[in-house]
Write an enzyme that holds these catalytic residues in place. Structure first.
Site, PDB file in Angstrom:
ATOM      1  N   ASP A 274     125.978 -43.634  90.620  1.00  0.00           N
ATOM      2  CA  ASP A 274     125.943 -45.048  90.994  1.00  0.00           C
ATOM      3  C   ASP A 274     125.349 -45.182  92.396  1.00  0.00           C
ATOM      4  O   ASP A 274     125.075 -44.195  93.071  1.00  0.00           O
ATOM      5  CB  ASP A 274     127.331 -45.676  90.892  1.00  0.00           C
ATOM      6  N   SER A 275     125.157 -46.412  92.842  1.00  0.00           N
ATOM      7  CA  SER A 275     124.431 -46.623  94.098  1.00  0.00           C
ATOM      8  C   SER A 275     125.287 -46.405  95.333  1.00  0.00           C
ATOM      9  O   SER A 275     124.768 -46.226  96.427  1.00  0.00           O
ATOM     10  CB  SER A 275     123.877 -48.047  94.129  1.00  0.00           C
TER      11      SER A 275
ATOM     12  N   ASP B 255     131.151 -46.907  81.608  1.00  0.00           N
ATOM     13  CA  ASP B 255     131.881 -45.898  82.395  1.00  0.00           C
ATOM     14  C   ASP B 255     133.124 -46.551  82.984  1.00  0.00           C
ATOM     15  O   ASP B 255     133.163 -47.780  83.165  1.00  0.00           O
ATOM     16  CB  ASP B 255     131.014 -45.358  83.539  1.00  0.00           C
TER      17      ASP B 255
ATOM     18  N   CYS C 176     145.007 -37.671  66.292  1.00  0.00           N
ATOM     19  CA  CYS C 176     144.061 -37.141  67.281  1.00  0.00           C
ATOM     20  C   CYS C 176     143.888 -35.640  67.096  1.00  0.00           C
ATOM     21  O   CYS C 176     144.850 -34.915  66.822  1.00  0.00           O
ATOM     22  CB  CYS C 176     144.557 -37.443  68.695  1.00  0.00           C
TER      23      CYS C 176
ATOM     24  N   CYS D  10     142.441 -33.676  69.573  1.00  0.00           N
ATOM     25  CA  CYS D  10     142.167 -33.054  70.876  1.00  0.00           C
ATOM     26  C   CYS D  10     143.068 -31.842  71.091  1.00  0.00           C
ATOM     27  O   CYS D  10     144.069 -31.648  70.393  1.00  0.00           O
ATOM     28  CB  CYS D  10     142.344 -34.065  72.005  1.00  0.00           C
TER      29      CYS D  10
ATOM     30  N   CYS E  92     146.832 -32.637  71.613  1.00  0.00           N
ATOM     31  CA  CYS E  92     147.557 -33.047  70.402  1.00  0.00           C
ATOM     32  C   CYS E  92     147.691 -31.903  69.403  1.00  0.00           C
ATOM     33  O   CYS E  92     148.674 -31.834  68.663  1.00  0.00           O
ATOM     34  CB  CYS E  92     146.857 -34.241  69.766  1.00  0.00           C
TER      35      CYS E  92
ATOM     36  N   HIS F 195     143.440 -35.742  76.641  1.00  0.00           N
ATOM     37  CA  HIS F 195     143.675 -36.640  75.512  1.00  0.00           C
ATOM     38  C   HIS F 195     142.963 -37.978  75.686  1.00  0.00           C
ATOM     39  O   HIS F 195     142.281 -38.458  74.770  1.00  0.00           O
ATOM     40  CB  HIS F 195     145.167 -36.887  75.304  1.00  0.00           C
TER      41      HIS F 195
END
Length: 377
Positions: A93-94, A267, A305, A307, A310, A336
């Site tokens: 980002d700036s 984001d 889930c 992941c 999990c 997660h």
């Protein structure tokens, strides 16, 4: 151009876009969510873990890396990709948002912004030229033009002056850009909640022919309904042949609603920030795993889930770790939440492909236990 957008399909049910973003460090399937690695790291996560959960691109912060370790050191290391051992795309980002949100003492002029470091109080400054040169040194695939993000609410005249200055700064950023062959510079559309100022900002920026466009100044405290209204007014003003990035948005409902309105990139620090407080996004809605009711709960955080957290650990165990301030517990909740959003965007893309994104939204909201526009976060 360093970055190009390829439209694959438009959802007949909603108008949402399925696409690919081609960058020097790989292709990104869109719509996509970008985990935030403020200090050249996503908190609690290794690059390998990010790849395992499916992250295609991450975001790093110009302001923080400018203050430490310094962009020249990162450049000496071979750029951000080598410095942090990440070989997929990076967006920076700036630095503008952080200057205005973190620095109590700042002065905005046509030249740029003078401010004091939030770390040690040193007097610093960023201008469109220096912010661009810092990002050139960092070497991200996608850079942001230096802008001001007006607060909400804000006086119309203030937002008007700020938006006009952001357009002038954008032109200066383009002139200062030293690496257009391998770094894409995106313009940022501002204008607050005012439709006429959004229209003027979009007209100014599209006339400069940036390779991509960000929509800034939203998710700054306004009601969700107002954010969606501004999006509906702004997105059609941007060229369909280029990517559209909604900055700072990361709640599940906003990712789906933003995709429906034609956004390609998102984001937010939300998933990692709330994870460090033991708050989780699950298929059944918001969960605060540190609550006492999970003390003896040996099921996974989310039965739906896949992941690592999990698959491997129980709610009871993760609650114990979080309550005990154990680092591993916070890593598991972070894994997660990031997996949840990355996978959510995979499901959004599949729904676009099958022309059923509106149905997917309704089913998700019902299952998530939320009314429309009420994310729970």
């Amino acid at each position: 151009m360093a970055v190009t957008y390829e439209l694959i399909k438009t959802c007949r049910q909603t108008g949402a876009r399925l696409g690919r973003l081609h960058t020097p460090h790989g292709v990104i399937d869109t719509p996509t969510f970008m985990p935030v690695g403020t200090q050249a790291t996503v908190k609690g996560m290794s690059p390998e873990e990010l790849k395992d959960l499916g992250a295609q691109i991450i975001l790093s912060n110009t302001y923080h890396l400018f203050l430490r370790p310094g962009h020249e050191l990162v450049k000496e290391a071979g750029g951000l990709h080598r410095f942090m051992n990440w070989d997929r795309p990076i967006l920076t980002d700036s630095g503008g948002f952080q200057v205005f949100s973190l620095s109590e003492m700042r002065k905005i002029t046509e030249e740029g912004v003078a401010f004091r470091s939030h770390i040690n109080g040193d007097k610093m400054s960023l201008t469109p030229e220096s912010a661009t040169h810092v990002q050139n040194a960092l070497g991200a695939d996608i850079m942001m033009a230096f802008d001001e993000c007006p607060p909400f609410p804000a006086d119309y005249e203030y937002v008007k002056q700020s938006t006009e200055r952001t357009s002038r700064w954008a032109e200066r950023c383009l002139r200062a850009h030293q690496r257009p062959g391998d770094q894409a510079l995106f313009g940022i559309v501002q204008g607050g909640m005012h439709k006429d100022l959004r229209k003027k900002s979009a007209k100014d920026l599209t006339s400069l022919d940036f390779p991509g466009y960000s929509i800034g100044g939203l998710s700054v405290g306004e009601p969700k309904a107002l954010m969606y209204e501004v999006l509906e007014e702004t997105v059609p003003l941007l060229p369909g042949s280029k990517p559209r990035y909604l900055m700072g948005v990361g709640s599940p409902d906003a990712l789906i609603e933003g995709s429906i309105r034609g956004i390609d990139m998102f984001d937010c620090v939300l998933p990692t920030r709330i994870a460090r407080n033991g708050t989780l996004m699950t298929s059944q809605g918001r969960m605060v795993v540190r609550n006492a009711k999970y003390t003896g709960d040996f099921g996974p955080l989310d039965p739906e889930c896949s992941c690592y957290a999990c698959r491997s650990y129980s709610r009871a165990y993760i609650r114990h770790l979080v309550k005990a301030d154990e680092m591993f517990g916070l890593r598991l909740t972070t894994i997660h939440n990031l997996h949840f959003l990355v996978n959510l965007m995979h499901e959004v893309r599949q729904a676009i492909r099958e022309d059923r994104l509106a149905d997917f939204r309704d089913q998700f909201f019902e299952k998530y236990g939320m009314a429309e526009n009420e994310s729970g976060f």
